[in-house]
Design an enzyme around this catalytic site. Structure first.
Site, short mmCIF file in Angstrom:
data_model
loop_
_atom_site.label_atom_id
_atom_site.label_comp_id
_atom_site.label_asym_id
_atom_site.label_seq_id
_atom_site.Cartn_x
_atom_site.Cartn_y
_atom_site.Cartn_z
N CYS A 2 0.84 -1.21 0.00
CA CYS A 2 0.00 0.00 0.00
C CYS A 2 0.87 1.25 0.00
O CYS A 2 2.00 1.25 0.46
CB CYS A 2 -0.88 0.03 1.24
SG CYS A 2 -1.94 -1.38 1.38
N ARG A 27 4.60 0.84 -6.24
CA ARG A 27 4.56 -0.11 -5.12
C ARG A 27 3.58 -1.24 -5.40
O ARG A 27 3.55 -2.23 -4.69
CB ARG A 27 4.17 0.62 -3.83
CG ARG A 27 5.16 1.70 -3.41
CD ARG A 27 4.59 2.64 -2.36
NE ARG A 27 4.36 1.99 -1.11
CZ ARG A 27 5.29 1.86 -0.14
NH1 ARG A 27 6.50 2.34 -0.34
NH2 ARG A 27 5.02 1.26 1.00
N TRP A 74 -2.88 -2.48 -1.71
CA TRP A 74 -2.42 -3.79 -2.15
C TRP A 74 -3.09 -4.78 -1.20
O TRP A 74 -2.75 -4.84 -0.02
CB TRP A 74 -0.89 -3.85 -2.06
CG TRP A 74 -0.27 -5.11 -2.57
CD1 TRP A 74 -0.07 -5.46 -3.87
CD2 TRP A 74 0.24 -6.20 -1.79
NE1 TRP A 74 0.55 -6.68 -3.95
CE2 TRP A 74 0.73 -7.16 -2.70
CE3 TRP A 74 0.33 -6.46 -0.43
CZ2 TRP A 74 1.33 -8.36 -2.28
CZ3 TRP A 74 0.92 -7.64 -0.01
CH2 TRP A 74 1.40 -8.58 -0.92
N ASN A 98 -1.32 1.40 5.97
CA ASN A 98 -0.44 0.45 5.30
C ASN A 98 0.07 -0.49 6.38
O ASN A 98 0.71 -0.05 7.32
CB ASN A 98 0.73 1.18 4.62
CG ASN A 98 1.68 0.21 3.94
OD1 ASN A 98 1.29 -0.92 3.64
ND2 ASN A 98 2.92 0.62 3.71
N GLY A 99 -0.26 -1.78 6.26
CA GLY A 99 0.19 -2.74 7.27
C GLY A 99 -0.90 -3.77 7.52
O GLY A 99 -1.80 -3.96 6.71
N GLU A 481 17.20 -16.54 -10.37
CA GLU A 481 16.78 -15.16 -10.67
C GLU A 481 16.14 -15.08 -12.05
O GLU A 481 15.11 -14.41 -12.23
CB GLU A 481 17.96 -14.22 -10.56
CG GLU A 481 17.70 -12.77 -10.97
CD GLU A 481 16.59 -12.10 -10.16
OE1 GLU A 481 16.17 -12.64 -9.12
OE2 GLU A 481 16.11 -11.03 -10.60
N LYS A 485 12.36 -13.73 -12.66
CA LYS A 485 12.05 -12.62 -13.58
C LYS A 485 10.96 -13.05 -14.55
O LYS A 485 10.00 -12.31 -14.79
CB LYS A 485 13.30 -12.21 -14.36
CG LYS A 485 14.29 -11.41 -13.57
CD LYS A 485 13.89 -9.97 -13.37
CE LYS A 485 13.34 -9.55 -12.07
NZ LYS A 485 13.77 -9.95 -10.80
N GLU A 488 7.48 -13.64 -12.74
CA GLU A 488 6.79 -12.50 -12.12
C GLU A 488 6.32 -11.48 -13.14
O GLU A 488 5.42 -10.69 -12.85
CB GLU A 488 7.66 -11.85 -11.05
CG GLU A 488 8.90 -11.15 -11.50
CD GLU A 488 9.63 -10.51 -10.32
OE1 GLU A 488 9.03 -10.23 -9.29
OE2 GLU A 488 10.84 -10.31 -10.44
N HIS A 504 18.00 -35.93 -10.95
CA HIS A 504 17.33 -36.40 -9.73
C HIS A 504 15.85 -36.03 -9.71
O HIS A 504 15.26 -35.88 -8.64
CB HIS A 504 18.04 -35.81 -8.50
CG HIS A 504 19.49 -36.22 -8.41
ND1 HIS A 504 19.91 -37.50 -8.17
CD2 HIS A 504 20.61 -35.49 -8.62
CE1 HIS A 504 21.22 -37.55 -8.19
NE2 HIS A 504 21.68 -36.34 -8.46
N LYS A 603 6.17 -3.62 -4.94
CA LYS A 603 7.59 -3.31 -5.05
C LYS A 603 8.29 -3.49 -3.71
O LYS A 603 9.44 -3.87 -3.65
CB LYS A 603 7.79 -1.86 -5.51
CG LYS A 603 9.24 -1.47 -5.74
CD LYS A 603 9.88 -2.30 -6.84
CE LYS A 603 11.34 -1.98 -7.02
NZ LYS A 603 12.02 -2.91 -7.94
C1 AGP Z 1 12.11 -8.74 -7.32
O1 AGP Z 1 11.95 -8.86 -8.75
C2 AGP Z 1 10.84 -9.00 -6.61
N1 AGP Z 1 9.92 -7.94 -6.95
C3 AGP Z 1 10.92 -9.31 -5.14
O2 AGP Z 1 11.29 -10.64 -5.04
C4 AGP Z 1 11.92 -8.49 -4.28
O3 AGP Z 1 13.23 -8.81 -4.64
C5 AGP Z 1 11.72 -8.89 -2.80
O4 AGP Z 1 10.42 -8.55 -2.43
C6 AGP Z 1 12.73 -8.21 -1.85
O5 AGP Z 1 12.57 -6.82 -1.93
P1 AGP Z 1 13.73 -5.89 -1.27
O6 AGP Z 1 14.97 -6.12 -2.07
O7 AGP Z 1 13.20 -4.48 -1.41
O8 AGP Z 1 13.88 -6.32 0.16
#
Ligand code: AGP
Length: 608
Positions: A2, A27, A74, A98-99, A481, A485, A488, A504, A603
């Site tokens: 949020c 965000r 969010w 937010n929380g 990674e 990518k 997501e 395996h 984000k």
């Molecule tokens: C990254 O592509 C993602 N959006 C997510 O995994 C992110 O890396 C993770 O939430 C950690 O965020 P931070 O680096 O701000 O702690």
């Protein structure tokens, strides 16, 4: 996560709050709303959808107010909808949050028994009714304090009251809230970008700080009402280009600006001729580092992948034992960490709840803490004993790209520091490793220059339903990674796996519909990964091979090859990330996905 923003001053508050919400869009959110004092009390306008949908309902009869609060939601509790969108209200009280209020069900039962009627599925609405309940017998400020004594969880809230309409009350606990101090105007927001165009003078509020804003000024106090003094900091104008700069998406811009971002990460941090790294930039004490037994690294998501790669760098270059944890696991596993250990948080936003909790747990157990962070003044940076800012500039795309490669650069620098302190690296070797580091930006430019070849691969593969990404050694985290990518931003199921694990189990997945992306390094493990390619081809699989240009001739069976410039094994991890970012981006675009704000993602995940 949020986004919240509040404004009080002489200008059009609703305009500035809606503009601020735009700067918080990165965000991630699914609904939005604003609230402002009007003739009949506090008026709320909100909707499911995006800021443009909110603007349609706000500006069809333009409000005039000098006070306003706003929110992008969010969803945590309750589906994305108008009735779950913030702001929420209860008679005189309106708030944004937010929380997560963890004991909201108990509180909801008590309030229902008192006659309150709930109109949403959210935990936030409980706070409204709780404050309203106390406001019958106490002042506005006292009512907020009383309500928060009953609530448990994480919150950054902004509250308006119809009985005190020229006032905004803000409180934070485990969720960021920053005060912006302008000329005759004040902002409260989740993050500096919400108001940075208007002022760079900020106060990063601490947990359990309450701030009361009025047109005359601000007052900060604790939850007992005692006034607190907080330092005003200045955040310089955001690096030029916190906008798309002519690119179709922030994500592509941020992939392309990695050469500059990585150069910025290095600026002022290295002494190439001496083969040394500027320890002062890590704010670390050499004596403390000499006494380190072990290094723990805690992170989430992409940052965790950087941590895994960092383990290879630190252990192989500096010969110091490293344990890597998902932050969400570290905080609950009663870790054997103590005063002779260093805990490193890796976090782009510096506000990830799990990473903050892991960092606090490590500190509570006596460890020294270092935050590798990209956001100036973020909570992780302020709470750690030392911070190393990655300086990769604002990263707006939800999928992390330049922040990730900057994290890898930072871990490489840290490895060189530890190696020089521990004596595992001679001056000449260090000079060579720093010289190679300085060549990486231009090598990334070269990869970006061959983007068309990557687009061609994306066009061949974007309809696939499943992908495997395989790598060994330091390229295993990069395989993870690359898979993250892709999934997501294109919503294709993708798994990263150690290449040695194929036989395996995962090899059962292989057929012509499952592209396998192989990351082949130049060292001793090369032959083993090449044989993995043969295993896949023998079963009708399609192989995408990413490896050094100079070795591509050795690959006979690849369906698609992507070459990268040659470099040392550690920096190969940095270079390999770039074609995987581009592959994911172009597949996402070909599938018509919202690559900057993928569905369901935030984000910065500031809740557990
Ligand atoms: C990254 O592509 C993602 N959006 C997510 O995994 C992110 O890396 C993770 O939430 C950690 O965020 P931070 O680096 O701000 O702690």
């Amino acid at each position: 996560m949020c986004g919240i923003i509040g404004y009080i001053g002489r200008e059009d508050a609703v305009d500035l709050v809606v503009e601020g919400l735009r700067h918080l869009e990165y965000r991630g959110y699914d609904s939005a709303g604003v609230a402002f004092p009007a003739d009949n009390g506090i008026e709320v306008r909100r909707c499911k959808g995006k800021i443009k949908d909110l603007e349609a309902i706000v500006y069809n009869d333009k409000p005039a107010a000098n006070v306003a609060i706003g929110h992008t939601r969010w969803a945590t509790h309750g589906v994305p909808s108008e009735y779950n969108a913030h702001p929420h209200s209860s008679d005189n009280i309106v708030l944004v949050h937010n929380g997560i209020i963890e004991n909201y069900l108990d509180l909801k039962k008590d309030l229902t028994d008192l006659g309150y009627r709930f109109t949403s599925e959210t935990d936030t609405e409980v706070l409204c009714h709780l404050i309203d309940r106390y406001s019958r017998d106490y002042t506005f400020e006292e009512a907020v304090r009383m309500a928060l004594k009953d609530a448990r969880g994480a919150y950054a809230i902004l509250v308006l009251s119809a009985s005190d309409p020229q006032k905004i009350i803000g409180v934070r606990k485990d969720s960021p809230l920053v005060l912006g101090i302008g000329e005759g105007e004040f902002f409260l927001a989740s993050d500096v970008p919400a108001f940075h165009a208007r002022t760079g003078r900020v106060i990063f509020l601490e947990d359990n700080d309450m701030v009361v804003l009025s047109p005359e000024g601000y007052r900060i106090m604790d939850l007992s009402g005692n006034t607190l003094e907080r330092e005003i900091e200045f955040i310089p104008p955001m690096a030029a280009g916190a906008d798309k700069g002519g690119y179709k998406h922030y994500m592509l811009k941020e992939i392309h600006e990695q050469p500059r971002a990585l150069s910025d990460t290095l600026r002022g941090r290295i002494f190439p001729e001496r083969g040394e790294v500027n320890l002062g930039e890590f704010m670390l004490d050499e004596g403390m580092l000499r006494g380190i037994n072990r290094i723990f690294i805690g992170a989430c998501g992409t940052s965790w992948h950087a941590a895994l790669a960092g383990k290879y760098m630190i252990e192989q270059i500096a010969r110091v034992p490293v344990e890597v944890d998902l932050a969400s696991e570290f905080r609950y596993r009663s870790p054997l960490i103590g005063e002779k250990d260093l805990f490193v948080s890796i976090t782009q936003s510096g506000e990830t709840a799990d990473t903050l909790a892991a960092q606090r747990e490590a500190k509570r157990r006596g460890a020294q803490t270092l935050s590798i962070c990209n956001a100036l003044g973020a909570t992780s940076a302020r709470e750690a004993d030392a911070v190393f800012y990655t300086h990769s500039g604002p990263e707006i795309g939800v999928a992390s790209t330049k922040a990730f490669t900057s994290q890898l650069f930072s871990l490489y620098l840290f490895s060189l520091i530890m190696a020089r302190i521990g004596g595992s690296l001679g001056k000449q070797d260090a000079v060579g490793m720093i010289a190679e580091l300085l060549r990486v930006p231009e090598k990334i430019e070269k990869i970006i220059g061959s983007e068309d070849a990557i687009v061609a691969v994306a066009k061949e593969l974007f309809k696939a339903k499943d992908f495997l990404y395989l790598g060994r050694g330091i390229l295993h985290p990069i395989a993870l990674e690359g898979a993250l990518k892709l999934k997501e931003i294109s919503y294709i199921h993708a798994e990263g796996y150690p290449a040695g694990e194929m036989k395996h189990g995962p090899i059962a997945l292989i057929d012509e519909d499952v592209p396998v992306v192989f990351l082949v390094q130049s060292g001793v493990l090369k032959e083993k990964v090449l044989s993995n390619i043969s295993e896949v081809k023998a079963r009708g699989g399609r192989a995408v091979v990413v490896m050094s240009d100079k070795l591509l001739g050795e690959v006979q069976q690849a369906d698609y090859t992507i070459g990268i410039p040659d470099t040392n094994p550690y920096l190969e991890a940095v270079l390999m990330a770039v074609p995987l970012q581009l592959l994911a981006y172009h597949i996402g675009v070909l599938r018509g996905c919202d690559v900057d704000q993928p569905r369901n993602l935030a984000k910065s995940v500031t809740v557990e």
